[in-house]
Design a protein around this motif. Structure first.
Motif, PDB file in Angstrom:
ATOM      1  N   THR A  18       4.453   2.970   3.612  1.00 26.82           N
ATOM      2  CA  THR A  18       4.099   3.755   4.791  1.00 26.82           C
ATOM      3  C   THR A  18       4.263   5.224   4.418  1.00 26.82           C
ATOM      4  O   THR A  18       5.362   5.668   4.071  1.00 26.82           O
ATOM      5  N   ALA A  19       3.157   5.953   4.432  1.00 31.11           N
ATOM      6  CA  ALA A  19       3.177   7.369   4.060  1.00 31.11           C
ATOM      7  C   ALA A  19       1.951   8.047   4.640  1.00 31.11           C
ATOM      8  O   ALA A  19       0.962   7.416   4.974  1.00 31.11           O
ATOM      9  N   ASP A  20       2.042   9.357   4.743  1.00 34.87           N
ATOM     10  CA  ASP A  20       0.934  10.167   5.235  1.00 34.87           C
ATOM     11  C   ASP A  20       0.421  11.020   4.091  1.00 34.87           C
ATOM     12  O   ASP A  20       1.152  11.705   3.436  1.00 34.87           O
ATOM     13  N   LEU A  53      -1.334   2.899   0.571  1.00 30.45           N
ATOM     14  CA  LEU A  53      -0.631   3.798   1.492  1.00 30.45           C
ATOM     15  C   LEU A  53      -1.300   3.742   2.852  1.00 30.45           C
ATOM     16  O   LEU A  53      -2.525   3.723   2.951  1.00 30.45           O
ATOM     17  N   ASP A  54      -0.494   3.755   3.887  1.00 26.85           N
ATOM     18  CA  ASP A  54      -1.037   3.865   5.238  1.00 26.85           C
ATOM     19  C   ASP A  54       0.014   4.501   6.128  1.00 26.85           C
ATOM     20  O   ASP A  54       1.213   4.275   5.942  1.00 26.85           O
ATOM     21  N   ILE A  55      -0.425   5.283   7.079  1.00 32.02           N
ATOM     22  CA  ILE A  55       0.480   5.961   7.996  1.00 32.02           C
ATOM     23  C   ILE A  55       1.064   4.996   9.036  1.00 32.02           C
ATOM     24  O   ILE A  55       2.121   5.228   9.602  1.00 32.02           O
ATOM     25  N   ASP A  56       0.397   3.887   9.253  1.00 35.01           N
ATOM     26  CA  ASP A  56       0.798   2.898  10.257  1.00 35.01           C
ATOM     27  C   ASP A  56       1.826   1.937   9.642  1.00 35.01           C
ATOM     28  O   ASP A  56       1.488   1.167   8.743  1.00 35.01           O
ATOM     29  N   VAL A  84      -5.518   5.241  -0.302  1.00 34.45           N
ATOM     30  CA  VAL A  84      -4.995   6.035   0.805  1.00 34.45           C
ATOM     31  C   VAL A  84      -5.738   5.592   2.051  1.00 34.45           C
ATOM     32  O   VAL A  84      -6.960   5.699   2.133  1.00 34.45           O
ATOM     33  N   GLY A  85      -5.000   5.088   3.010  1.00 34.00           N
ATOM     34  CA  GLY A  85      -5.609   4.497   4.194  1.00 34.00           C
ATOM     35  C   GLY A  85      -5.865   3.023   3.941  1.00 34.00           C
ATOM     36  O   GLY A  85      -6.997   2.546   4.010  1.00 34.00           O
ATOM     37  N   TRP A 121      -5.144   0.427   5.535  1.00 31.87           N
ATOM     38  CA  TRP A 121      -5.369  -0.380   6.728  1.00 31.87           C
ATOM     39  C   TRP A 121      -4.530  -1.639   6.604  1.00 31.87           C
ATOM     40  O   TRP A 121      -3.321  -1.537   6.526  1.00 31.87           O
TER      41      TRP A 121
END
Length: 111
Positions: free
Chosen positions: A109-111, A85-88, A62-63, A65
């Motif tokens: 891409t996920a939060d 997973l990354d929000i960006d 998670v994160g 990058w």
């Protein structure tokens, strides 16, 4: 440790990823800074303690990058499914250009 094939995957991805989805210069520089690499190596050493007890079938980062840790984990655990997973959304586009030939690796891409 990071070998030349690892770096080549990243630099090749810079050529195959549109600039708006590529890491900026400062981000690329930071991905390979001594502090970033040392912290990821520390994590790899720390989870080795548990690998004799647990078999890692799947790892989720998670994160993610731009995927540095994911590829470092791939080298240590070649048969493990790795999901990053990354929000960006830039990360997913860039990472897919790195892992296109890596079985059992994915980026979302996920939060």
């Amino acid at each position: 440790m990071i070998d030349s094939k690892f770096i080549i995957k990243y630099t090749n991805a810079l050529y195959s990823t549109p600039p708006e989805y590529s890491p900026r210069y400062d981000e690329f520089r930071d991905m390979f800074s001594s502090g970033q690499i040392e912290s990821k190596l520390w994590l790899l050493d720390s989870i080795k303690i548990y690998s004799s007890v647990f078999h890692y079938n799947s790892i989720v980062i998670v994160g993610a990058w731009f995927g540095t840790l994911g590829l470092m984990l791939r080298k240590s655990y070649p048969d493990t499914k790795i999901t990053m997973l990354d929000i960006d959304p830039r990360c997913e586009k860039f990472i897919h250009n790195i892992i296109y030939d890596e079985p059992n690796m994915n980026c979302v891409t996920a939060d």
